[in-house]
Design a protein around this motif. Structure first.
Motif: not given
Length: 285
Positions: A14-43
């Motif tokens: 159950r803990s593994l499923v919960l962790l995978l669910g949170f990763l599925f939801l929030y990893v794209p958001m965190f990657s979006l925030i990280v690449f908002s500070f990218n110098e390149s025009r290529m996102v």
């Protein structure tokens, strides 16, 4: 030992499923925030840290105007949806059975399962029909988008508030009326504080749905009322700009802050309510 081992394995799964669910939801958001500070025009290509895209965003007046328009519509929509949703929830949970109550409940919850494109076309046709009846076309803008958003968000708010009203202990209201309080006073002093968390949850849900809507807004808006999702959609079709990442990061920050503040207030009120109930029980003993 075997039972304890199976329980531990089930807990780990159950803990593994919960962790995978949170990763599925929030990893794209965190990657979006990280690449908002990218110098390149290529996102998708990291070339160095920079905040220049935030500067580009604040210099894009059209994007800022669309964001402000969406925030205004979402705020007005959430406030109206909470008022109408509370009234509808009271009718569905507190009023005795009357002719057409089942139909009323079905009509209230219909937008939950109705495709947005159907809702958008229906509301557009309604505006056209009303304009024909009045003899003048209805000018589409902020007000028409607001009406359309309230139409489909009030169903979600009604469901949230209805579930809280159904679980509420009505003996508190009955005790207040036995002590001489009228129904209006009972509602504002007893019922409303108890269902306040559901009101806040419904308000936040309606705000998010309105802020995120694209399809219904496309059918009901007019010149000068372009919403943020429409602006972002039109920009993405020409190529994804890092400004979109910066804008999304700011929205995530704003929504997260609002959610944290709402949670803090609700937790404080819940602690205060439990403390008052304990004091009342101690005085009764």
């Amino acid at each position: 030992m075997g039972s304890a081992s199976r329980s531990a394995e089930l807990l780990s799964f159950r803990s593994l499923v919960l962790l995978l669910g949170f990763l599925f939801l929030y990893v794209p958001m965190f990657s979006l925030i990280v690449f908002s500070f990218n110098e390149s025009r290529m996102v998708t290509v990291w070339s160095g840290f920079s905040v220049k895209w935030y500067g580009e965003l604040f210099r894009d007046q059209l994007m800022l105007d669309a964001a402000w328009m969406s925030l205004k519509i979402a705020f007005y929509t959430a406030c109206a949806s909470v008022v109408f949703g509370t009234m509808a929830a009271l009718v569905m949970t507190r009023m005795r059975a009357f002719r057409g109550k089942t139909l009323f409940g079905s009509l209230i919850t219909a937008p939950l399962v109705m495709p947005e494109v159907i809702t958008g076309v229906s509301i557009l046709m309604m505006f056209v029909a009303v304009g024909d009846m009045l003899g003048t076309p209805i000018q589409r803008g902020l007000s028409t988008v607001w009406i359309a958003h309230v139409t489909f968000t009030v169903a979600f708010v009604t469901v949230v508030i209805s579930s809280r009203l159904q679980d509420m202990d009505r003996s508190l209201e009955e005790a207040a009326m036995d002590l001489g309080a009228n129904r209006l006073k009972v509602f504002f002093l007893i019922t409303l504080p108890i269902i306040a968390p559901s009101l806040v949850a419904g308000w936040l849900l309606a705000f998010t749905l309105s802020l995120d809507d694209l399809v219904i807004s496309a059918f009901t808006n007019g010149p000068g009322s372009t919403t943020l999702p429409q602006k972002v959609f039109s920009s993405v079709r020409l190529g994804l700009s890092p400004k979109i990442n910066a804008l999304a990061s700011l929205l995530i920050l704003a929504v997260s802050t609002a959610g944290f503040i709402a949670w803090w207030f609700m937790a404080r009120e819940e602690k205060r309510r439990q403390r008052d109930m304990q004091l009342a029980m101690q005085k009764g003993d």
